[in-house]
Write a protein that holds these residues in place. Structure first.
Motif, PDB file in Angstrom:
ATOM      1  N   HIS A   1      41.515  31.832  30.263  1.00  0.00           N
ATOM      2  CA  HIS A   1      42.643  32.510  29.609  1.00  0.00           C
ATOM      3  C   HIS A   1      43.696  33.009  30.591  1.00  0.00           C
ATOM      4  CE1 HIS A   1      39.315  35.428  30.086  1.00  0.00           C
ATOM      5  NE2 HIS A   1      40.252  36.341  30.288  1.00  0.00           N
ATOM      6  N   TYR A   2      43.489  32.787  31.895  1.00  0.00           N
ATOM      7  CA  TYR A   2      44.534  33.071  32.885  1.00  0.00           C
ATOM      8  C   TYR A   2      45.212  31.782  33.366  1.00  0.00           C
ATOM      9  CZ  TYR A   2      42.895  37.881  33.180  1.00  0.00           C
ATOM     10  OH  TYR A   2      42.558  39.183  32.887  1.00  0.00           O
ATOM     11  N   GLN A   3      44.921  30.692  32.683  1.00  0.00           N
ATOM     12  CA  GLN A   3      45.460  29.385  33.073  1.00  0.00           C
ATOM     13  C   GLN A   3      46.400  28.849  32.002  1.00  0.00           C
ATOM     14  OE1 GLN A   3      44.583  28.385  36.171  1.00  0.00           O
ATOM     15  NE2 GLN A   3      43.348  30.267  36.236  1.00  0.00           N
ATOM     16  N   PRO A   4      47.404  28.054  32.357  1.00  0.00           N
ATOM     17  CA  PRO A   4      47.794  27.778  33.737  1.00  0.00           C
ATOM     18  C   PRO A   4      48.432  29.013  34.385  1.00  0.00           C
ATOM     19  CG  PRO A   4      49.389  26.836  32.244  1.00  0.00           C
ATOM     20  CD  PRO A   4      48.273  27.374  31.388  1.00  0.00           C
ATOM     21  N   GLU A   5      48.644  28.984  35.662  1.00  0.00           N
ATOM     22  CA  GLU A   5      49.116  30.155  36.406  1.00  0.00           C
ATOM     23  C   GLU A   5      50.626  30.337  36.253  1.00  0.00           C
ATOM     24  OE1 GLU A   5      47.752  29.367  40.318  1.00  0.00           O
ATOM     25  OE2 GLU A   5      45.628  29.598  39.804  1.00  0.00           O
ATOM     26  N   ALA A   6      51.059  30.548  35.025  1.00  0.00           N
ATOM     27  CA  ALA A   6      52.496  30.664  34.747  1.00  0.00           C
ATOM     28  C   ALA A   6      53.023  32.056  35.082  1.00  0.00           C
ATOM     29  CB  ALA A   6      52.756  30.343  33.279  1.00  0.00           C
ATOM     30  N   ASP A   7      52.369  33.096  34.550  1.00  0.00           N
ATOM     31  CA  ASP A   7      52.858  34.470  34.712  1.00  0.00           C
ATOM     32  C   ASP A   7      51.653  35.395  34.579  1.00  0.00           C
ATOM     33  OD1 ASP A   7      53.906  37.023  34.479  1.00  0.00           O
ATOM     34  OD2 ASP A   7      55.613  36.400  33.254  1.00  0.00           O
ATOM     35  N   LEU A   8      51.147  35.884  35.710  1.00  0.00           N
ATOM     36  CA  LEU A   8      49.927  36.690  35.678  1.00  0.00           C
ATOM     37  C   LEU A   8      50.126  38.035  34.992  1.00  0.00           C
ATOM     38  CD1 LEU A   8      48.184  35.963  39.104  1.00  0.00           C
ATOM     39  CD2 LEU A   8      47.460  35.306  36.807  1.00  0.00           C
ATOM     40  N   VAL A   9      51.331  38.586  35.025  1.00  0.00           N
ATOM     41  CA  VAL A   9      51.580  39.837  34.299  1.00  0.00           C
ATOM     42  C   VAL A   9      51.436  39.593  32.801  1.00  0.00           C
ATOM     43  CG1 VAL A   9      53.310  41.580  33.705  1.00  0.00           C
ATOM     44  CG2 VAL A   9      53.010  40.863  36.088  1.00  0.00           C
ATOM     45  N   SER A  10      52.025  38.505  32.317  1.00  0.00           N
ATOM     46  CA  SER A  10      51.868  38.140  30.911  1.00  0.00           C
ATOM     47  C   SER A  10      50.402  37.927  30.563  1.00  0.00           C
ATOM     48  CB  SER A  10      52.655  36.857  30.616  1.00  0.00           C
ATOM     49  OG  SER A  10      52.362  36.372  29.319  1.00  0.00           O
ATOM     50  N   HIS A  11      49.678  37.220  31.425  1.00  0.00           N
ATOM     51  CA  HIS A  11      48.273  36.932  31.148  1.00  0.00           C
ATOM     52  C   HIS A  11      47.436  38.209  31.105  1.00  0.00           C
ATOM     53  CE1 HIS A  11      49.471  32.908  31.436  1.00  0.00           C
ATOM     54  NE2 HIS A  11      49.011  32.566  32.636  1.00  0.00           N
ATOM     55  N   ILE A  12      47.686  39.122  32.044  1.00  0.00           N
ATOM     56  CA  ILE A  12      46.940  40.389  32.067  1.00  0.00           C
ATOM     57  C   ILE A  12      47.152  41.161  30.767  1.00  0.00           C
ATOM     58  CG2 ILE A  12      47.046  42.724  33.063  1.00  0.00           C
ATOM     59  CD1 ILE A  12      45.308  41.106  34.757  1.00  0.00           C
ATOM     60  N   VAL A  13      48.408  41.250  30.324  1.00  0.00           N
ATOM     61  CA  VAL A  13      48.741  42.061  29.154  1.00  0.00           C
ATOM     62  C   VAL A  13      48.300  41.399  27.854  1.00  0.00           C
ATOM     63  CG1 VAL A  13      50.650  43.045  27.816  1.00  0.00           C
ATOM     64  CG2 VAL A  13      50.639  43.227  30.319  1.00  0.00           C
ATOM     65  N   TYR A  14      48.602  40.136  27.684  1.00  0.00           N
ATOM     66  CA  TYR A  14      48.388  39.495  26.392  1.00  0.00           C
ATOM     67  C   TYR A  14      47.066  38.735  26.269  1.00  0.00           C
ATOM     68  CZ  TYR A  14      53.275  40.659  25.542  1.00  0.00           C
ATOM     69  OH  TYR A  14      54.451  41.329  25.368  1.00  0.00           O
ATOM     70  N   ALA A  15      46.432  38.425  27.411  1.00  0.00           N
ATOM     71  CA  ALA A  15      45.195  37.642  27.355  1.00  0.00           C
ATOM     72  C   ALA A  15      44.012  38.315  28.042  1.00  0.00           C
ATOM     73  CB  ALA A  15      45.412  36.262  27.980  1.00  0.00           C
ATOM     74  N   GLY A  16      44.281  39.298  28.905  1.00  0.00           N
ATOM     75  CA  GLY A  16      43.226  39.895  29.713  1.00  0.00           C
ATOM     76  C   GLY A  16      42.407  40.947  28.984  1.00  0.00           C
ATOM     77  N   SER A  17      41.293  41.330  29.602  1.00  0.00           N
ATOM     78  CA  SER A  17      40.450  42.400  29.067  1.00  0.00           C
ATOM     79  C   SER A  17      39.666  43.017  30.207  1.00  0.00           C
ATOM     80  CB  SER A  17      39.481  41.867  28.015  1.00  0.00           C
ATOM     81  OG  SER A  17      38.386  41.197  28.614  1.00  0.00           O
ATOM     82  N   GLY A  18      39.049  44.154  29.919  1.00  0.00           N
ATOM     83  CA  GLY A  18      38.239  44.822  30.920  1.00  0.00           C
ATOM     84  C   GLY A  18      37.072  43.983  31.388  1.00  0.00           C
ATOM     85  N   GLY A  19      36.656  43.014  30.584  1.00  0.00           N
ATOM     86  CA  GLY A  19      35.563  42.138  30.966  1.00  0.00           C
ATOM     87  C   GLY A  19      35.902  41.210  32.114  1.00  0.00           C
TER      88      GLY A  19
END
Length: 436
Positions: free
Chosen positions: A377-395
């Motif tokens: 869910h952090y791929q592709p490496e387009a925008d890590l800020v977007s990925h952290i906020v919209y796709a990331g989790s504490g896990g």
């Protein structure tokens, strides 16, 4: 000699002021003692006594800050769902909490600390009873905390006096403890649980101790209406009259606010802890976060308790804060991803009156979180800020440093015995339910 930890080849997100703070770059981060010594793109040559960490595949960012909660209530997770706040409090929470012992508070707090640390929270604000147990747990866990003895004033005058004295004693005892990781504040629970003259005594004590104030405010429409009926004023004006805003102040929730009230909060520098998950679950409403931010009010994020949320993952609150205001307002720019991330990091730190945490910069305290960004869910490496906020989790958190000390490694707590803590929490719940 001061120990140095050299983190190399990692992606770094500083959250420092300005656009550059949300630009991810590959570089080196050096921790010396309890502070960040160096951060930048240039490699640092390690010396033999350094600990060297290979940061490949990880994003290093500031520790998350949870600005409102009741850690011990982790014992009550799932006790009662799908009712409104007043029913939830009066018929389920308060009767069960009345049975809590100091040992129960410690058991629930330890469970919360495991959950928070493993999901990247390095600082939390807490309001509860038996707060010595909470402070001892925080000291043992290695986490940073702003702690308050929350006081409900619906009791006889002699009990009120005893509670206030306890709150003052706790604040004096623990402020600056655990190598400075613990700070304190004064906390009358809420305008609807504390008579006006009692709140005024907390304001007086806060002035004498030179401490801030934390309280619940304007969480539900009913609370606001009841305050008008009882005191002839909405909660903001009521607390203003009582002098609460004469101290540095953080209010939890702030859901039901008018334009005039937002202006008052901005004028007096009052912060708002936005608790979107808890407010949605209890149907309390949606806070006017875009308007608060536009007015210059510092908005941070809190989970509230695991009994009303039902988790303590600030990554989830960041995502909710970025999403619900878009849907509620019809404006996709209402709370941008970078703003939501600041609410969970640097805005949270400043809301707790901490000026040397919340960003990754040389000279700041080393509260650092590593996130595994090799996951799908952090791929592709387009925008890590977007990925952290919209796709990331504490896990996704793998490693955590607080005050320069590693407290989570490879997803496991180094300072806490997770299996023992879970067993003790379940034993405490069985006793509370009478099934032990």
């Amino acid at each position: 000699m001061t120990k140095r930890t050299v983190i190399r080849n990692g992606a770094i997100l500083t959250m420092a002021e300005g656009e550059q703070g949300t630009t991810v770059f590959e570089g080196t981060l050096v921790i010396a003692g309890d502070r960040i010594q160096y951060i930048g793109k240039e490699p640092v040559q390690p010396v033999p006594e350094d600990e060297v960490v290979d940061g490949r595949g990880k994003l290093f960012m500031p520790g998350l800050v949870n600005t409102h909660g009741h850690a011990a209530m982790s014992l009550l997770r799932g006790l009662k769902d799908d009712v409104n706040l007043q029913v939830w409090l009066q018929e389920y929470m308060w009767p069960t909490e009345a049975k809590f012992t100091a040992a129960d508070v410690r058991a629930g707090t330890m469970l919360a600390l495991v959950e928070m640390l493993k999901s990247g929270t390095t600082t939390f604000m807490d309001m509860y009873d038996h707060m010595d147990q909470v402070a001892e747990a925080a000291a043992d866990a290695g986490i940073r905390a702003c702690l308050t003895r929350g006081v409900i004033g619906l009791c006889p005058e002699d009990v009120q006096r005893a509670k206030l004295a306890e709150a003052i004693r706790f604040a004096k005892t623990w402020h600056g403890a655990a190598d400075g990781r613990i700070t304190t504040a004064m906390a009358p629970h809420a305008p609807y649980t504390c008579p006006p003259e009692y709140i005024a005594k907390f304001v007086e004590a806060a002035h004498e101790l030179d401490l801030p104030i934390h309280t619940h405010m304007s969480e539900t429409a009913r609370e606001v209406a009841d305050n008008v009926e009882a005191y002839g004023a909405r909660p903001v004006e009521h607390l203003l009259r009582l002098g609460v805003f004469s101290r540095p102040c953080l209010v939890a929730h702030g859901v039901h606010l008018t334009d005039e009230e937002i202006a008052i909060l901005a004028e007096h520098g009052v912060g708002v802890s936005h608790n979107p998950g808890s407010n949605l679950k209890l149907a309390s409403g949606v806070a006017r976060v875009p308007e608060l931010l536009k007015a210059g009010v510092r908005v941070s994020l809190g989970t509230d308790s695991a009994a009303s949320n039902n988790n303590l993952d600030i990554f989830r609150e960041i995502r909710l804060a970025a999403l619900i205001h878009k849907g509620f307002s019809g404006d996709p720019t209402a709370v941008p991803a970078a703003t939501a991330l600041r609410m969970g990091t640097v805005f949270g730190a400043r809301s707790l009156w901490l000026n040397d945490v919340g960003t990754l910069e040389a000279g700041m305290k080393a509260d650092v979180v590593a996130v595994d960004v090799t996951k799908p869910h952090y791929q592709p490496e387009a925008d890590l800020v977007s990925h952290i906020v919209y796709a990331g989790s504490g896990g996704d958190v793998t490693d955590v440093w607080v005050n320069g000390k590693r407290v989570v490694s490879g997803g496991a707590c180094l300072t806490l015995d997770e299996e023992r803590i879970k067993a003790e929490a379940n034993a405490a719940l069985r006793r509370l339910k009478g099934t032990a």
